[in-house]
Write a protein that holds these residues in place. Structure first.
Motif, PDB file in Angstrom:
ATOM      1  N   GLY A 123      32.135  23.702  46.579  1.00  0.00           N
ATOM      2  CA  GLY A 123      33.037  24.558  47.326  1.00  0.00           C
ATOM      3  C   GLY A 123      34.121  25.220  46.506  1.00  0.00           C
ATOM      4  O   GLY A 123      34.862  26.047  47.017  1.00  0.00           O
ATOM      5  N   ALA A 124      34.247  24.870  45.241  1.00  0.00           N
ATOM      6  CA  ALA A 124      35.274  25.463  44.374  1.00  0.00           C
ATOM      7  C   ALA A 124      34.613  26.358  43.338  1.00  0.00           C
ATOM      8  O   ALA A 124      33.514  26.074  42.864  1.00  0.00           O
ATOM      9  CB  ALA A 124      36.090  24.381  43.681  1.00  0.00           C
ATOM     10  N   ARG A 125      35.271  27.451  42.994  1.00  0.00           N
ATOM     11  CA  ARG A 125      34.763  28.353  41.962  1.00  0.00           C
ATOM     12  C   ARG A 125      35.600  28.179  40.703  1.00  0.00           C
ATOM     13  O   ARG A 125      36.749  28.633  40.670  1.00  0.00           O
ATOM     14  CB  ARG A 125      34.806  29.807  42.449  1.00  0.00           C
ATOM     15  N   PRO A 126      35.051  27.548  39.682  1.00  0.00           N
ATOM     16  CA  PRO A 126      35.838  27.312  38.466  1.00  0.00           C
ATOM     17  C   PRO A 126      36.151  28.586  37.702  1.00  0.00           C
ATOM     18  O   PRO A 126      37.137  28.651  36.969  1.00  0.00           O
ATOM     19  CB  PRO A 126      34.952  26.372  37.649  1.00  0.00           C
ATOM     20  N   TYR A 127      35.291  29.603  37.846  1.00  0.00           N
ATOM     21  CA  TYR A 127      35.485  30.852  37.125  1.00  0.00           C
ATOM     22  C   TYR A 127      35.748  32.010  38.082  1.00  0.00           C
ATOM     23  O   TYR A 127      35.171  32.067  39.174  1.00  0.00           O
ATOM     24  CB  TYR A 127      34.214  31.261  36.373  1.00  0.00           C
ATOM     25  N   THR A 128      36.584  32.949  37.679  1.00  0.00           N
ATOM     26  CA  THR A 128      36.561  34.303  38.226  1.00  0.00           C
ATOM     27  C   THR A 128      36.521  35.234  37.022  1.00  0.00           C
ATOM     28  O   THR A 128      37.298  35.071  36.079  1.00  0.00           O
ATOM     29  CB  THR A 128      37.789  34.632  39.099  1.00  0.00           C
ATOM     30  N   LEU A 129      35.597  36.178  37.048  1.00  0.00           N
ATOM     31  CA  LEU A 129      35.401  37.073  35.914  1.00  0.00           C
ATOM     32  C   LEU A 129      35.205  38.484  36.446  1.00  0.00           C
ATOM     33  O   LEU A 129      34.380  38.699  37.346  1.00  0.00           O
ATOM     34  CB  LEU A 129      34.166  36.655  35.101  1.00  0.00           C
ATOM     35  N   GLY A 130      35.943  39.447  35.930  1.00  0.00           N
ATOM     36  CA  GLY A 130      35.789  40.805  36.410  1.00  0.00           C
ATOM     37  C   GLY A 130      36.129  41.851  35.363  1.00  0.00           C
ATOM     38  O   GLY A 130      37.053  41.661  34.569  1.00  0.00           O
ATOM     39  N   PHE A 131      35.368  42.945  35.382  1.00  0.00           N
ATOM     40  CA  PHE A 131      35.601  44.072  34.484  1.00  0.00           C
ATOM     41  C   PHE A 131      35.787  45.336  35.317  1.00  0.00           C
ATOM     42  O   PHE A 131      35.092  45.538  36.317  1.00  0.00           O
ATOM     43  CB  PHE A 131      34.419  44.269  33.527  1.00  0.00           C
ATOM     44  N   ARG A 132      36.725  46.170  34.904  1.00  0.00           N
ATOM     45  CA  ARG A 132      36.967  47.430  35.591  1.00  0.00           C
ATOM     46  C   ARG A 132      37.221  48.529  34.558  1.00  0.00           C
ATOM     47  O   ARG A 132      37.812  48.278  33.508  1.00  0.00           O
ATOM     48  CB  ARG A 132      38.199  47.326  36.505  1.00  0.00           C
ATOM     49  N   ARG A 133      36.772  49.748  34.886  1.00  0.00           N
ATOM     50  CA  ARG A 133      37.042  50.892  33.999  1.00  0.00           C
ATOM     51  C   ARG A 133      37.992  51.845  34.701  1.00  0.00           C
ATOM     52  O   ARG A 133      37.839  52.149  35.887  1.00  0.00           O
ATOM     53  CB  ARG A 133      35.751  51.622  33.635  1.00  0.00           C
ATOM     54  N   SER A 134      38.968  52.354  33.932  1.00  0.00           N
ATOM     55  CA  SER A 134      39.874  53.400  34.398  1.00  0.00           C
ATOM     56  C   SER A 134      40.000  54.420  33.272  1.00  0.00           C
ATOM     57  O   SER A 134      40.653  54.149  32.249  1.00  0.00           O
ATOM     58  CB  SER A 134      41.243  52.812  34.748  1.00  0.00           C
ATOM     59  N   GLY A 135      39.348  55.564  33.440  1.00  0.00           N
ATOM     60  CA  GLY A 135      39.313  56.545  32.362  1.00  0.00           C
ATOM     61  C   GLY A 135      38.561  55.997  31.167  1.00  0.00           C
ATOM     62  O   GLY A 135      37.412  55.571  31.280  1.00  0.00           O
ATOM     63  N   ASP A 136      39.211  55.983  30.019  1.00  0.00           N
ATOM     64  CA  ASP A 136      38.581  55.458  28.809  1.00  0.00           C
ATOM     65  C   ASP A 136      38.943  53.994  28.544  1.00  0.00           C
ATOM     66  O   ASP A 136      38.602  53.461  27.485  1.00  0.00           O
ATOM     67  CB  ASP A 136      38.998  56.293  27.591  1.00  0.00           C
ATOM     68  N   THR A 137      39.629  53.346  29.469  1.00  0.00           N
ATOM     69  CA  THR A 137      40.060  51.961  29.265  1.00  0.00           C
ATOM     70  C   THR A 137      39.273  50.997  30.153  1.00  0.00           C
ATOM     71  O   THR A 137      39.156  51.207  31.364  1.00  0.00           O
ATOM     72  CB  THR A 137      41.562  51.805  29.569  1.00  0.00           C
ATOM     73  N   VAL A 138      38.733  49.956  29.533  1.00  0.00           N
ATOM     74  CA  VAL A 138      38.041  48.891  30.265  1.00  0.00           C
ATOM     75  C   VAL A 138      38.926  47.657  30.239  1.00  0.00           C
ATOM     76  O   VAL A 138      39.368  47.217  29.175  1.00  0.00           O
ATOM     77  CB  VAL A 138      36.668  48.581  29.637  1.00  0.00           C
ATOM     78  N   SER A 139      39.188  47.097  31.419  1.00  0.00           N
ATOM     79  CA  SER A 139      40.049  45.925  31.536  1.00  0.00           C
ATOM     80  C   SER A 139      39.250  44.720  32.027  1.00  0.00           C
ATOM     81  O   SER A 139      38.397  44.847  32.908  1.00  0.00           O
ATOM     82  CB  SER A 139      41.195  46.196  32.515  1.00  0.00           C
ATOM     83  N   PHE A 140      39.535  43.582  31.443  1.00  0.00           N
ATOM     84  CA  PHE A 140      38.948  42.315  31.875  1.00  0.00           C
ATOM     85  C   PHE A 140      40.049  41.453  32.471  1.00  0.00           C
ATOM     86  O   PHE A 140      41.123  41.305  31.885  1.00  0.00           O
ATOM     87  CB  PHE A 140      38.320  41.583  30.689  1.00  0.00           C
ATOM     88  N   THR A 141      39.798  40.897  33.652  1.00  0.00           N
ATOM     89  CA  THR A 141      40.701  39.925  34.250  1.00  0.00           C
ATOM     90  C   THR A 141      39.862  38.757  34.760  1.00  0.00           C
ATOM     91  O   THR A 141      38.730  38.944  35.216  1.00  0.00           O
ATOM     92  CB  THR A 141      41.504  40.516  35.424  1.00  0.00           C
ATOM     93  N   GLY A 142      40.418  37.581  34.667  1.00  0.00           N
ATOM     94  CA  GLY A 142      39.691  36.406  35.126  1.00  0.00           C
ATOM     95  C   GLY A 142      40.585  35.192  35.149  1.00  0.00           C
ATOM     96  O   GLY A 142      41.771  35.249  34.816  1.00  0.00           O
ATOM     97  N   SER A 143      40.007  34.074  35.552  1.00  0.00           N
ATOM     98  CA  SER A 143      40.746  32.819  35.572  1.00  0.00           C
ATOM     99  C   SER A 143      39.778  31.661  35.422  1.00  0.00           C
ATOM    100  O   SER A 143      38.589  31.775  35.742  1.00  0.00           O
ATOM    101  CB  SER A 143      41.549  32.673  36.868  1.00  0.00           C
TER     102      SER A 143
END
Length: 242
Positions: A123-143
């Motif tokens: 029932g618990a998610r040990p990871y959160t992983l995400g990538f997003r693009r805005s223009g020419d910049t790709v950002s990674f956020t997670g926990s």
């Protein structure tokens, strides 16, 4: 995915029936105790991810535990629907830890989200992983959530996340290992937030630019051909007049 097992053959007290407020509280407390029991064990969480210039991500994620309940939960991990050709899950067992290794190839950013949501332990998610693009910049956020693991188990917990971009990393709260790579080492008893960004051309824009160049080149060729044809036609007309 915590399950509550009730003894069979036991009369149900109407005061604590599952649908009564007291019953719901009892089920909630039982589930919480089950979760706490699971998290008194230790987890091995390791991830290596590499981002390509075409905005796809490949890598490996390891999730393993040293408790039977964790092992049983991890055995139920399955590939998200539609990703069967890109994701492979294999059994893992080493140093008293048992779990799963997840290998993935050229996932889109949206598919990384789907895979992250599919990794669940009781029932618990040990990871959160995400990538997003805005223009020419790709950002990674997670926990990485190790808040349920006692801090005094740091010696037996092995957790590390490594990320590589196709270009230099601009901003991050991790440890740079080179111009294009960064890592995090989450500690038991806490939730580690991760962020990093890198700039490189949007592949969709790059593709459009290529087609623009091809289109302009084709238009120039057509124009040149038209001009040459017109000159040839005039030359023939001049010869006929003479």
């Amino acid at each position: 995915m915590t399950s509550v097992i009730e003894p069979s053959g036991t009369a149900t007290n109407p005061v604590t029936a599952p649908h009564s407020p007291a019953g719901r509280r009892l089920v909630g407390v039982t589930a919480l105790m089950t979760m706490l029991f699971v998290l008194t064990g230790c987890l091995q969480l390791n991830a290596q991810m590499s981002v390509r210039k075409d905005d796809t991500v490949s890598g490996r994620i390891l999730v393993a535990g040293d408790q039977p309940a964790q092992t049983a939960a991890l055995e139920r991990l399955s590939t998200p629907s539609g990703l069967e050709q890109k994701v492979r899950i294999t059994a893992y067992s080493a140093d008293g830890f048992t779990g799963r290794e997840i290998y993935f190839t050229q996932l889109t950013f949206a598919e990384v989200d789907a895979l992250s949501l599919a990794i669940e332990v009781e029932g618990a998610r040990p990871y959160t992983l995400g990538f997003r693009r805005s223009g020419d910049t790709v950002s990674f956020t997670g926990s990485v959530d190790l808040s349920g693991i006692p801090a005094d188990r740091a010696e037996s917990a092995t957790t590390r996340v490594d990320l590589t971009f196709p270009n230099r990393i601009g901003e991050t709260n991790g440890t740079l290992g080179g111009g294009n790579s960064v890592s995090w080492t989450p500690a038991p008893g806490s939730i580690t937030r991760m962020q990093a960004s890198s700039s490189y051309p949007d592949p969709a824009t790059r593709g459009f630019a290529v087609w623009m160049i091809v289109g302009i080149g084709a238009a120039l060729l057509v124009s040149i051909g038209t001009i040459l044809a017109a000159r040839t036609s005039r030359a023939r007309s001049d010869r006929l007049v003479r």
